[in-house]
Motif scaffolding. Structure first.
Motif, PDB file in Angstrom:
ATOM      1  N   GLY A 349       9.826  23.543 -10.211  1.00 19.14           N
ATOM      2  CA  GLY A 349      10.489  23.768 -11.493  1.00 19.14           C
ATOM      3  C   GLY A 349       9.732  23.181 -12.654  1.00 19.14           C
ATOM      4  O   GLY A 349       9.542  23.835 -13.697  1.00 19.14           O
ATOM      5  N   LEU A 350       9.270  21.939 -12.499  1.00 18.43           N
ATOM      6  CA  LEU A 350       8.564  21.268 -13.597  1.00 18.43           C
ATOM      7  C   LEU A 350       7.214  21.923 -13.855  1.00 18.43           C
ATOM      8  O   LEU A 350       6.794  22.076 -15.009  1.00 18.43           O
ATOM      9  CB  LEU A 350       8.404  19.785 -13.281  1.00 18.43           C
ATOM     10  N   CYS A 351       6.501  22.315 -12.805  1.00 17.24           N
ATOM     11  CA  CYS A 351       5.214  23.003 -12.983  1.00 17.24           C
ATOM     12  C   CYS A 351       5.411  24.330 -13.712  1.00 17.24           C
ATOM     13  O   CYS A 351       4.570  24.736 -14.520  1.00 17.24           O
ATOM     14  CB  CYS A 351       4.538  23.236 -11.629  1.00 17.24           C
ATOM     15  N   THR A 352       6.523  25.010 -13.423  1.00 19.34           N
ATOM     16  CA  THR A 352       6.824  26.262 -14.121  1.00 19.34           C
ATOM     17  C   THR A 352       7.033  26.018 -15.609  1.00 19.34           C
ATOM     18  O   THR A 352       6.476  26.721 -16.465  1.00 19.34           O
ATOM     19  CB  THR A 352       8.074  26.925 -13.513  1.00 19.34           C
ATOM     20  N   LEU A 353       7.846  25.007 -15.951  1.00 17.94           N
ATOM     21  CA  LEU A 353       8.083  24.688 -17.358  1.00 17.94           C
ATOM     22  C   LEU A 353       6.789  24.261 -18.049  1.00 17.94           C
ATOM     23  O   LEU A 353       6.523  24.647 -19.198  1.00 17.94           O
ATOM     24  CB  LEU A 353       9.128  23.577 -17.475  1.00 17.94           C
ATOM     25  N   MET A 354       5.977  23.466 -17.366  1.00 19.09           N
ATOM     26  CA  MET A 354       4.718  23.011 -17.954  1.00 19.09           C
ATOM     27  C   MET A 354       3.778  24.182 -18.210  1.00 19.09           C
ATOM     28  O   MET A 354       3.150  24.271 -19.278  1.00 19.09           O
ATOM     29  CB  MET A 354       4.056  21.984 -17.027  1.00 19.09           C
ATOM     30  N   ALA A 355       3.675  25.081 -17.240  1.00 21.86           N
ATOM     31  CA  ALA A 355       2.787  26.239 -17.398  1.00 21.86           C
ATOM     32  C   ALA A 355       3.237  27.105 -18.571  1.00 21.86           C
ATOM     33  O   ALA A 355       2.418  27.574 -19.369  1.00 21.86           O
ATOM     34  CB  ALA A 355       2.748  27.053 -16.111  1.00 21.86           C
ATOM     35  N   GLN A 356       4.563  27.304 -18.699  1.00 22.65           N
ATOM     36  CA  GLN A 356       5.075  28.141 -19.779  1.00 22.65           C
ATOM     37  C   GLN A 356       5.061  27.431 -21.130  1.00 22.65           C
ATOM     38  O   GLN A 356       5.280  28.049 -22.160  1.00 22.65           O
ATOM     39  CB  GLN A 356       6.487  28.628 -19.443  1.00 22.65           C
ATOM     40  N   ALA A 357       4.782  26.126 -21.117  1.00 28.67           N
ATOM     41  CA  ALA A 357       4.606  25.377 -22.368  1.00 28.67           C
ATOM     42  C   ALA A 357       3.128  25.239 -22.732  1.00 28.67           C
ATOM     43  O   ALA A 357       2.778  24.563 -23.698  1.00 28.67           O
ATOM     44  CB  ALA A 357       5.238  23.993 -22.237  1.00 28.67           C
ATOM     45  N   GLY A 358       2.251  25.873 -21.949  1.00 32.32           N
ATOM     46  CA  GLY A 358       0.818  25.824 -22.235  1.00 32.32           C
ATOM     47  C   GLY A 358       0.121  24.616 -21.673  1.00 32.32           C
ATOM     48  O   GLY A 358      -1.041  24.349 -22.010  1.00 32.32           O
ATOM     49  N   LEU A 359       0.790  23.854 -20.803  1.00 35.39           N
ATOM     50  CA  LEU A 359       0.186  22.671 -20.201  1.00 35.39           C
ATOM     51  C   LEU A 359      -0.483  23.034 -18.881  1.00 35.39           C
ATOM     52  O   LEU A 359      -0.056  23.970 -18.194  1.00 35.39           O
ATOM     53  CB  LEU A 359       1.249  21.592 -19.942  1.00 35.39           C
TER      54      LEU A 359
END
Length: 785
Positions: A349-359
């Motif tokens: 979940g956190l990797c998904t949010l990070m990827a979609q935030a450009g991180l």
């Protein structure tokens, strides 16, 4: 994205860590307002920005982002006619200077042919305001003080001020140095009160100096008096100070007006600098977590390679491979608590949010992430005392909300699905909920300890079981995710390890159905098979890498050998030709001298004898073709077949045909090297002899693949010597002329022991330290006899 989901997945803690890497308040604002995007194009753009910044940091190490201020409020005030303070104007100049530096930095990198299209685009938007910066710098120094050079009027006023102040001080100093001063003054000093020069006079002598009393000490014994003799001078000083202040205000208003005139350019600079600072903030954070840029897709595919939870220290976290959305869209993780199931959920979940935030994501290169329209998570005990909800009811409230909004563009994370109620009913509810979400087309990862869900993954297409490995020997989880293997109960094994009597355990086993026992046995076998397969796969990959490296090394060495051989032959031919040419010249010289002698001394030397001697000298000279020998590409019609012995004309080496790989190419074995060769570059020698094969023991020979390097770093001394002994034998059997032993520098004990062993080995010709490009004193190069 729901704020509750971002809080549950701890995205806010990631943004807190990001704040450690900002360079300005502009970047800080970007981080505080960071929200994952649901637009595929925007996510791709943001990932490209972070990757460009990471590339620059990797090449240059740092970026000139100092001296940036948020001057947006200053610009607004200047536009409506407000006067900016010297400090505010200094911040404007500093920000303009920072924009020039970052623009030049980006342009210099672009000239080095490093591909950074996004940063170049940002740099092109920065408008250079050198005139405004210079105007502010000429008027105000770095400390916010208005300089004399700001205007001629200000320079003149300050000159007058200094002159008047000097006259006042001279007058007062003559007073405090007088013979009576020591008696009448509390201290022989000049001080300032109310912007006017005064002296400290004792109470009883105040009438002596006259003038104006501006202050007194706390005891009342000392009065700070402006003597009558300097009142007029102080008045003149005050008048000049007022004029000075008015001139300073005029200068500041003028500069503020220039700032207002450049409103658009300055606002663009602020926006661009904020974007650039944010780019490099993300890149620095990516380096901190050892992250990588994931490939982005909008097809719901997740493939994380050795993924780690970014909030767990790298030295403690266990990396896992996680795949979802390809062969299966739902993962059901079963097994006991405290095994790491929830961490796996949060990692995805956190990797998904990070990827979609450009991180960048904390995983290895080659990872892939999807852009989801929504991420839903029901994780942890969210019991609400205010609403008088139980744990089960609290989970149900979340799940009802999820089912109302979930669709095929969603990622859903369920932790302990169906927990908090009767096990049988809870398992049934869990299966029903999973079915409903699966039908909607969402990507789902769910954890549960219900054994009924172990069969769920086997009975439904697109669903797979998984578990977190548990080490019974140490009674602790390994946190290793096993996809394809359901979790099994370890209660009996743990109880046995903790000392529970065998009789009690056997009685407990009798209460478990035969089917359950068979399932547990099957799961145990699956776990072991998967571990064995993983080990074998890793070994195979290591062997493949070593083989590929060996092949490349050998191919490079053989090419270097033939190039060097041809070069030496050419040099030898050229040298021989020069020697012969010199001999011929010397012979010509001798003949000329003989003729001269015959003419002068009338010696009995016949002309035909001289010609014969010259001819013999010419015939004695070897006929050398100094041009490079070209292979005869025209070959007679050959009938080649696998096993034939051939000559590779281009390498002037013999080999054997293995197989025909195309109409005009063969794979040829030359020693231990295999390569593709054009048929016209092959010369037939002889066919393979058919001999009767006999069973024989397999031995290592020249076809045995051994690495050209042996790495002993980290080995114990005794183990290292054993490895060296075996490696030298293998290298000799493989026919290597030279190998390298990497022992590192360290204390030198391992190096000394290894070299001592090699010096005494009967097959070692000589040893030496590696060159600078070979590892230096950390490597010993061994040459065989």
């Amino acid at each position: 994205m729901q704020q509750r989901v971002m809080r549950v997945l701890e995205f806010d803690k990631v943004t807190e860590q990001l704040l450690d890497h900002v360079s300005s308040s502009l970047g800080r604002d970007r981080v505080k307002n960071l929200i994952p995007s649901t637009s595929f194009e925007e996510v791709v753009r943001m990932q490209a920005e972070t990757d460009e910044a990471a590339t620059i940091l990797r090449i240059k190490g740092n970026v000139p982002l100092g001296g940036i201020f948020d001057i947006r409020q200053h610009i607004k005030r200047s536009v409506i006619g407000g006067m900016l303070s010297p400090q505010e104007l200094t911040q404007v100049a500093s920000t303009i200077h920072a924009s020039r530096m970052i623009r030049k930095f980006i342009e210099d990198i672009a000239e080095e042919e490093i591909t950074i299209p996004i940063l170049v685009e940002y740099a092109d938007r920065i408008i250079v305001l050198a005139d405004l910066e210079e105007a502010i710098r000429m008027a105000i120094d770095d400390n916010g003080e208005v300089l004399d050079s700001a205007s001629e009027t200000l320079r003149s006023l300050r000159t007058q001020l200094r002159t008047r102040e000097s006259r006042v001080r001279e007058k007062l100093e003559s007073m405090i140095r007088s013979s009576n001063a020591q008696k009448m003054l509390s201290d022989a000093i000049i001080t300032i009160r109310n912007d006017r020069f005064v002296i400290p006079v004792k109470q009883e002598y105040r009438a002596h100096y006259g003038g104006i009393i501006h202050d007194q000490s706390s005891s009342g014994q000392t009065l700070f008096i402006e003597p009558q003799a300097i009142v007029q001078l102080n008045n003149e000083l005050q008048s000049i100070r007022v004029k000075e202040q008015l001139e300073i205000e005029r200068i500041l208003i003028l500069l503020s007006g220039k700032v207002g005139e450049s409103q658009f350019e300055l606002e663009t600079i602020v926006e661009v600098l904020g974007d650039i600072d944010f780019m490099f903030t993300k890149a620095r954070y990516g380096a901190r977590i050892k992250g990588s840029k994931p490939e982005i897709n909008n097809e719901g595919r997740i493939h994380l390679v050795k993924a780690r939870h970014p909030l767990i220290p790298i030295e403690e976290v266990v990396p896992n491979d996680i795949v979802l959305g390809k062969e299966y869209s739902t993962i059901v993780i079963t097994g006991p608590n405290t095994g790491g199931k929830t961490v796996t959920l949060k990692t995805v979940g956190l990797c998904t949010l990070m990827a979609q935030a450009g991180l960048q994501v904390p995983a290895l290169d080659g990872s892939e992430m999807a852009v989801f329209g929504a991420v839903f998570a029901d994780i942890g005990d969210e019991q609400s005392i205010e609403q008088s909800l139980s744990t089960f009811s609290s989970h149900m409230v979340n799940i009802v909300d999820i089912l109302e909004h979930v669709d095929f563009e969603s990622l859903v994370l369920f932790d302990e699905l169906g927990a908090g109620t009767d096990p049988q009913e809870g398992a049934a509810l869990a299966i029903s909920i999973l079915d409903e979400v699966y039908k909607r087309g969402a990507r789902v990862i769910a954890t549960t300890h219900y054994p009924e869900l172990k069969a769920y993954g086997y009975n439904r297409e697109g669903v797979i079981n998984a578990s977190v490995e548990f080490d019974v020997d140490t009674l602790s989880p390994t946190y290793k995710l096993l996809i394809g293997v359901p979790g099994r109960s370890n209660a009996f094994e743990i109880s046995k390890r903790l000392g529970l009597r065998e009789k009690v355990i056997e009685t407990a086993r009798s209460y478990v159905s035969a089917n359950s026992n068979e399932v547990e046995t099957m799961i145990a076998a699956l776990e072991e098979s998967k571990r064995q397969a993983e080990r074998e796969r890793e070994e195979a990959q290591d062997f493949l890498k070593q083989s590929e490296k060996l092949h490349k090394d050998l191919q490079k060495e053989i090419m270097e050998y033939y190039e060097k051989k041809d070069s030496l032959q050419e040099k030898a031919k050229e040298k021989a030709a020069k020697i012969v040419e010199q001999a011929k010249e010397e012979a010509e010289e001798i003949i000329r001298e003989l003729r001269k002698l015959r003419m002068e001394k009338h010696a009995e030397v016949k002309e035909h004898e001289l010609i014969d001697a010259k001819k013999r000298l010419e015939e004695a000279a070897p006929k050398i073709d100094i041009t490079k020998k070209q292979p005869n590409m025209v070959q007679k019609k050959q009938s080649l077949k696998p096993g034939d012995e051939v000559k590779v004309i281009t390498f002037d080496q013999k080999g054997h045909l293995i197989e025909k790989v195309s109409d005009n190419e063969w794979q040829v074995q030359i020693g231990i090297l295999k390569m593709k060769v054009n048929e016209k570059d092959l010369e037939f020698i002889k066919s393979q002899k058919v001999v009767e094969t006999k069973p024989m023991a397999t031995v290592k020979g020249k076809d045995f693949h051994v690495n050209l390097e042996l790495d002993l770093r980290g080995e114990r001394f005794e183990d290292a010597l054993l490895r060296v002994e075996k490696y030298i034998d293998d290298a000799l059997l493989a026919g290597y002329p030279r190998v390298s032993v990497i022992h590192g520098k360290g204390t030198g004990a391992l190096r000394q022991g290894v070299q001592e062993y090699l010096r005494n080995h009967r097959s070692v010709k000589k040893i030496r330290f590696g060159e600078a490009g070979e590892g230096g004193s950390g490597v010993t190069v061994v040459e065989f006899k």
